[in-house]
Design a protein around this motif. Structure first.
Motif, mmCIF file in Angstrom:
data_model
loop_
_atom_site.group_PDB
_atom_site.id
_atom_site.type_symbol
_atom_site.label_atom_id
_atom_site.label_comp_id
_atom_site.label_asym_id
_atom_site.label_seq_id
_atom_site.Cartn_x
_atom_site.Cartn_y
_atom_site.Cartn_z
ATOM 1 N N ILE A 217 -0.737 -44.112 -69.602
ATOM 2 C CA ILE A 217 -0.505 -45.440 -69.434
ATOM 3 C C ILE A 217 -0.746 -45.975 -70.843
ATOM 4 C CG2 ILE A 217 -2.078 -47.343 -68.419
ATOM 5 C CD1 ILE A 217 -1.089 -45.334 -66.390
ATOM 6 N N GLY A 218 0.313 -46.983 -71.032
ATOM 7 C CA GLY A 218 0.474 -47.632 -72.465
ATOM 8 C C GLY A 218 -0.003 -49.125 -72.446
ATOM 9 N N SER A 219 -0.287 -49.651 -71.388
ATOM 10 C CA SER A 219 -1.044 -51.027 -71.952
ATOM 11 C C SER A 219 -1.957 -51.449 -70.567
ATOM 12 C CB SER A 219 0.076 -52.125 -71.662
ATOM 13 O OG SER A 219 0.720 -52.549 -70.378
ATOM 14 N N GLY A 220 -2.797 -52.273 -71.105
ATOM 15 C CA GLY A 220 -3.936 -52.864 -69.926
ATOM 16 C C GLY A 220 -4.946 -52.034 -69.496
ATOM 17 N N VAL A 221 -5.431 -50.898 -70.111
ATOM 18 C CA VAL A 221 -6.704 -50.217 -70.053
ATOM 19 C C VAL A 221 -7.730 -50.796 -70.603
ATOM 20 C CG1 VAL A 221 -7.882 -47.843 -70.249
ATOM 21 C CG2 VAL A 221 -5.099 -48.009 -69.874
ATOM 22 N N THR A 222 -8.874 -51.070 -70.023
ATOM 23 C CA THR A 222 -9.889 -51.684 -70.432
ATOM 24 C C THR A 222 -11.054 -50.562 -70.077
ATOM 25 O OG1 THR A 222 -10.620 -53.030 -68.524
ATOM 26 C CG2 THR A 222 -9.148 -54.041 -70.116
ATOM 27 N N VAL A 223 -12.362 -50.880 -70.469
ATOM 28 C CA VAL A 223 -13.431 -50.303 -69.967
ATOM 29 C C VAL A 223 -13.899 -50.442 -68.638
ATOM 30 C CG1 VAL A 223 -15.284 -51.943 -70.714
ATOM 31 C CG2 VAL A 223 -15.723 -49.834 -70.837
ATOM 32 N N SER A 239 -5.210 -53.225 -77.362
ATOM 33 C CA SER A 239 -5.756 -54.731 -77.104
ATOM 34 C C SER A 239 -7.008 -54.650 -76.946
ATOM 35 C CB SER A 239 -4.899 -55.388 -76.086
ATOM 36 O OG SER A 239 -3.364 -55.641 -76.524
ATOM 37 N N HIS A 240 -7.310 -53.628 -76.073
ATOM 38 C CA HIS A 240 -8.808 -54.060 -75.391
ATOM 39 C C HIS A 240 -9.769 -53.538 -76.548
ATOM 40 C CE1 HIS A 240 -12.308 -53.395 -73.229
ATOM 41 N NE2 HIS A 240 -12.517 -52.409 -73.384
ATOM 42 N N PHE A 241 -9.225 -52.728 -77.647
ATOM 43 C CA PHE A 241 -10.197 -52.362 -78.753
ATOM 44 C C PHE A 241 -10.470 -53.411 -79.890
ATOM 45 C CE2 PHE A 241 -9.327 -47.647 -78.293
ATOM 46 C CZ PHE A 241 -10.312 -47.390 -77.262
ATOM 47 N N LYS A 242 -9.544 -54.587 -79.516
ATOM 48 C CA LYS A 242 -9.753 -55.640 -80.958
ATOM 49 C C LYS A 242 -10.797 -56.707 -80.240
ATOM 50 C CE LYS A 242 -6.370 -53.770 -83.098
ATOM 51 N NZ LYS A 242 -5.084 -54.404 -83.268
ATOM 52 N N GLU A 243 -11.197 -57.399 -81.180
ATOM 53 C CA GLU A 243 -12.097 -58.647 -80.837
ATOM 54 C C GLU A 243 -11.624 -59.464 -80.062
ATOM 55 O OE1 GLU A 243 -15.122 -58.834 -82.036
ATOM 56 O OE2 GLU A 243 -15.188 -57.580 -83.779
ATOM 57 N N GLY A 244 -12.259 -59.877 -78.971
ATOM 58 C CA GLY A 244 -12.052 -60.447 -77.965
ATOM 59 C C GLY A 244 -10.653 -60.009 -77.163
ATOM 60 N N GLY A 245 -10.484 -58.734 -77.325
ATOM 61 C CA GLY A 245 -9.175 -58.095 -76.121
ATOM 62 C C GLY A 245 -7.922 -58.565 -76.732
ATOM 63 N N VAL A 246 -7.642 -59.213 -77.898
ATOM 64 C CA VAL A 246 -6.494 -59.785 -78.393
ATOM 65 C C VAL A 246 -6.015 -58.522 -79.596
ATOM 66 C CG1 VAL A 246 -5.098 -61.616 -79.286
ATOM 67 C CG2 VAL A 246 -7.195 -62.190 -77.781
ATOM 68 N N TRP A 247 -4.681 -58.247 -79.288
ATOM 69 C CA TRP A 247 -4.351 -57.276 -79.841
ATOM 70 C C TRP A 247 -3.982 -57.360 -81.615
ATOM 71 C CZ3 TRP A 247 0.027 -57.565 -83.503
ATOM 72 C CH2 TRP A 247 0.647 -58.686 -83.161
ATOM 73 N N ASN A 249 -6.211 -59.338 -83.277
ATOM 74 C CA ASN A 249 -7.530 -59.493 -84.007
ATOM 75 C C ASN A 249 -8.069 -58.361 -84.509
ATOM 76 O OD1 ASN A 249 -7.433 -62.092 -83.181
ATOM 77 N ND2 ASN A 249 -8.799 -61.906 -81.255
ATOM 78 N N PRO A 250 -8.721 -58.260 -85.269
ATOM 79 C CA PRO A 250 -9.455 -57.118 -86.097
ATOM 80 C C PRO A 250 -10.001 -55.906 -84.984
ATOM 81 C CG PRO A 250 -10.190 -59.129 -87.281
ATOM 82 C CD PRO A 250 -9.738 -59.353 -85.902
ATOM 83 N N LEU A 251 -9.973 -55.033 -85.349
ATOM 84 C CA LEU A 251 -10.562 -53.786 -84.517
ATOM 85 C C LEU A 251 -12.128 -53.937 -84.442
ATOM 86 C CD1 LEU A 251 -9.698 -51.122 -82.933
ATOM 87 C CD2 LEU A 251 -10.054 -49.958 -85.034
ATOM 88 N N SER A 252 -12.612 -53.678 -83.309
ATOM 89 C CA SER A 252 -13.991 -53.830 -83.009
ATOM 90 C C SER A 252 -14.483 -52.319 -82.845
ATOM 91 C CB SER A 252 -14.263 -54.615 -81.785
ATOM 92 O OG SER A 252 -15.692 -54.467 -81.426
ATOM 93 N N ALA A 253 -15.464 -51.837 -83.840
ATOM 94 C CA ALA A 253 -16.197 -50.584 -83.557
ATOM 95 C C ALA A 253 -16.963 -50.555 -82.366
ATOM 96 C CB ALA A 253 -16.912 -50.397 -84.882
ATOM 97 N N ARG A 254 -17.537 -51.700 -82.069
ATOM 98 C CA ARG A 254 -18.385 -51.899 -80.977
ATOM 99 C C ARG A 254 -17.392 -51.778 -79.651
ATOM 100 N NH1 ARG A 254 -19.104 -55.162 -77.108
ATOM 101 N NH2 ARG A 254 -17.736 -56.808 -78.199
ATOM 102 N N ARG A 255 -16.330 -52.218 -79.594
ATOM 103 C CA ARG A 255 -15.680 -51.900 -78.281
ATOM 104 C C ARG A 255 -15.076 -50.517 -78.123
ATOM 105 N NH1 ARG A 255 -14.024 -57.171 -76.048
ATOM 106 N NH2 ARG A 255 -12.143 -56.207 -74.957
#
Length: 268
Positions: A217-223, A239-247, A249-255
């Motif tokens: 699956i290459g797009s749209g997967v979220t927690v 995208s889901h791993f970025k701040e705010g879910g926007v590709w 944006n910086p990568l979010s270690a928390r997400r």
């Protein structure tokens, strides 16, 4: 090399996207290569420490994309991928070069020690926002053979995002998948209509029934929705791993951490 040999599992392999900052020569390029490499390695460490199964390095910020990226893109991506490999020596690394620069991606993978590429336009021509993308399976696999890169796996998009498929509207996604399998793809990638858009879970069922290849699956997967894709061989998450879910944006270690906690629970 086979899927399970590379990733150590058959289902629910998680591959994180490293969206490389705009490279020199691209319209948005403003950073030195040392800065670009430093940021890519920072993201690689986050993925490594969170326990992801793999990463893919992609020149996503090089908008607008060209169907004939210059030699500087191949050179710069080789440097980035080699650095990521040094940070993640035990994590499989993939390469994608936009747009549809699949031979260049293979060359980068070979030179940097990466393990797989993601290829666009493998079977059936389509109209992308960059222009007309022609099927490349014959040329790409011969190139892989000629440069001695048979161990590098090629995962191929079918009915890919950001594209019109009116030319092949009479060919179903399952038929496209069977064509890619016949043309010796190592794995298939399903996506939504655009970056971050939900992939249709029904297409995962149809394609998985139609072929014996790994299906990613290459797009749209979220927690929140990952449980809908547990039948997939792999989950490519960007995208889901970025701040705010926007590709972009910086990568979010928390997400990233929250997602992998959910994955470990779902894997049981």
């Amino acid at each position: 090399m086979k899927w399970s040999d590379l990733f150590g599992r058959v289902k629910c392999v998680v591959i994180g996207m490293i969206h490389v900052k705009a490279l020199p020569g691209s319209p948005l390029g403003c950073l030195k290569m040392s800065q670009i490499i430093e940021e890519a390695c920072r993201e690689a460490r986050i993925y490594r420490d969170a326990g992801l199964d793999g990463v893919t390095v992609e020149n996503m910020h090089d908008v607008p994309y060209s169907l004939s990226p210059g030699p500087e893109v191949t050179a710069c991506m080789t440097s980035v991928c080699a650095a990521v490999r040094s940070v993640c020596p035990s994590v499989p690394v993939g390469v994608q070069i936009l747009s549809a620069a699949n031979q260049q991606a293979l060359a980068v993978a070979l030179a940097s020690g990466a393990h797989f590429i993601r290829a666009e336009g493998f079977v059936f021509s389509h109209v992308a926002d960059e222009g007309l993308v022609h099927a490349c399976a014959g040329e790409l696999l011969r190139y892989r053979k000629n440069v001695g890169a048979d161990d590098i796996l090629i995962f191929t998009d079918i009915k890919k995002k950001h594209s019109s498929h009116a030319l092949t509207s009479d060919v179903s996604v399952a038929e496209t998948a069977r064509a890619a399998e016949f043309f010796l793809s190592d794995g298939l990638v399903l996506t939504g209509i655009s970056t971050g858009a939900l992939t249709d879970p029904q297409e995962l069922i149809e394609v998985s029934r139609a072929v014996s290849l790994p299906v990613l699956i290459g797009s749209g997967v979220t927690v929140e929705n990952v449980d809908r894709y547990l039948g997939a061989s792999g989950l490519i998450v960007g995208s889901h791993f970025k701040e705010g879910g926007v590709w972009s944006n910086p990568l979010s270690a928390r997400r990233v951490g929250d997602f992998m906690t959910q994955m470990r629970r779902l894997r049981g």
